[in-house]
Enzyme design. Sequence first.
Site, PDB file in Angstrom:
ATOM      1  N   SER A 117       0.820  -1.205   0.000  1.00  0.00           N
ATOM      2  CA  SER A 117       0.000   0.000   0.000  1.00  0.00           C
ATOM      3  C   SER A 117       0.852   1.252   0.000  1.00  0.00           C
ATOM      4  O   SER A 117       1.977   1.268   0.530  1.00  0.00           O
ATOM      5  CB  SER A 117      -0.892   0.002   1.240  1.00  0.00           C
ATOM      6  OG  SER A 117      -1.538   1.248   1.401  1.00  0.00           O
ATOM      7  N   TYR A 141      -2.247   0.444   9.936  1.00  0.00           N
ATOM      8  CA  TYR A 141      -2.409  -0.224   8.650  1.00  0.00           C
ATOM      9  C   TYR A 141      -1.143  -0.083   7.803  1.00  0.00           C
ATOM     10  O   TYR A 141      -0.614  -1.070   7.276  1.00  0.00           O
ATOM     11  CB  TYR A 141      -3.602   0.346   7.895  1.00  0.00           C
ATOM     12  CG  TYR A 141      -3.673  -0.115   6.461  1.00  0.00           C
ATOM     13  CD1 TYR A 141      -3.980  -1.437   6.156  1.00  0.00           C
ATOM     14  CD2 TYR A 141      -3.409   0.762   5.414  1.00  0.00           C
ATOM     15  CE1 TYR A 141      -4.028  -1.875   4.833  1.00  0.00           C
ATOM     16  CE2 TYR A 141      -3.463   0.335   4.094  1.00  0.00           C
ATOM     17  CZ  TYR A 141      -3.762  -0.983   3.808  1.00  0.00           C
ATOM     18  OH  TYR A 141      -3.804  -1.412   2.510  1.00  0.00           O
ATOM     19  N   LYS A 145       1.588  -3.093   6.608  1.00  0.00           N
ATOM     20  CA  LYS A 145       1.970  -3.386   5.235  1.00  0.00           C
ATOM     21  C   LYS A 145       3.486  -3.306   5.058  1.00  0.00           C
ATOM     22  O   LYS A 145       4.080  -4.110   4.317  1.00  0.00           O
ATOM     23  CB  LYS A 145       1.265  -2.431   4.270  1.00  0.00           C
ATOM     24  CG  LYS A 145      -0.206  -2.744   4.086  1.00  0.00           C
ATOM     25  CD  LYS A 145      -0.412  -4.129   3.468  1.00  0.00           C
ATOM     26  CE  LYS A 145      -1.846  -4.426   3.154  1.00  0.00           C
ATOM     27  NZ  LYS A 145      -2.034  -5.766   2.539  1.00  0.00           N
TER      28      LYS A 145
END
Length: 325
Positions: A117, A141, A145
């Site tokens: 991402s 998040y 990643k």
Amino acid sequence: MSWLVTGGAGYIGSHVVRALSAAGMTPVVLDDLSSGHPSFVPEDVALVEGSILDRELVERTLRDYAVEGVIHVAGFKYAGVSVERPLHTYEQNVEGTRVILEAMQAAAVTNIVFSSSAAVFGTPDVDLVVEDTAKRPASPYGESKLIGEWLLRDQGIATAGTDIALRHTSLRYFNVVGSADLTVYDVSPHNLFPIVFEALLAGNTPRIFGDDYNTPDGTNVRDYVHVGDIAAAHVVAAQRLAAGEPIEPAYNLGSGDGLSVKQIMDAMVRVTGIEFTPTVAPRRPGDPDRIVATGELAARDLDWQMRYTVDEMVESGWNARRNAG
């Protein structure tokens, strides 16, 4: 031989499944259906229902379907919510990736394409992000990643020179929008396009999150990339891995240009024919002002192209959502 697509019943994963099939490759889907939909999986594609955290199930699926590689799309993908649920985010995205790599090693599966991402960059201090731009995730998040990328790197180092040497690449994508199949649409309650579509279909005024960002019009700026282009890049990456061709550890699937949320709203009005002025809600935690990346490296190696205009991206997503009823 087949390719396992984790999260293949989801919005992005099901597009990857279709792109694999169109390229003459055999996809197999592993999905716990927590956010995926069985109807998104074509009838001729095997669907294994279960969690990527289930080590035994993952290994058994790899063996049963003679899998030669994994496209790992499954994960908890909501940056804003991850601030409120960091432990869940790490469980799904970090532990899930570790389990997959462990099962791959046990089953002697040596190829993996990892869905990473743009969130690994946080709020970049450059106008145009490249692959080696400093990584400063602004949310659990994004951190999860980045750790996923490290796991692939470290497993690749650990297995180098063995008969199970891991070949891998991470594809960092940005705001994925639109649809390449009328039967598949973005169902996320946190993404901009479905938020606007649902509001319009309900006769409500769409809202945006924040107009006080450090950008020309006050709304955040992103790369918006079409899901069909994203899926195509995954297939080429898988093909390069399977063929033993050189491949970079990571690619940014960026457009090189940014669009603000306001510009997207203007396209929504043009495409749908529904006049509206969005209401403004507070910005979401973990959302940076601007992320725009070059896709030059991916264009060189993965046939990465932006094949859709902003109006075409909106139109394809709008048509798929209305087709769903």
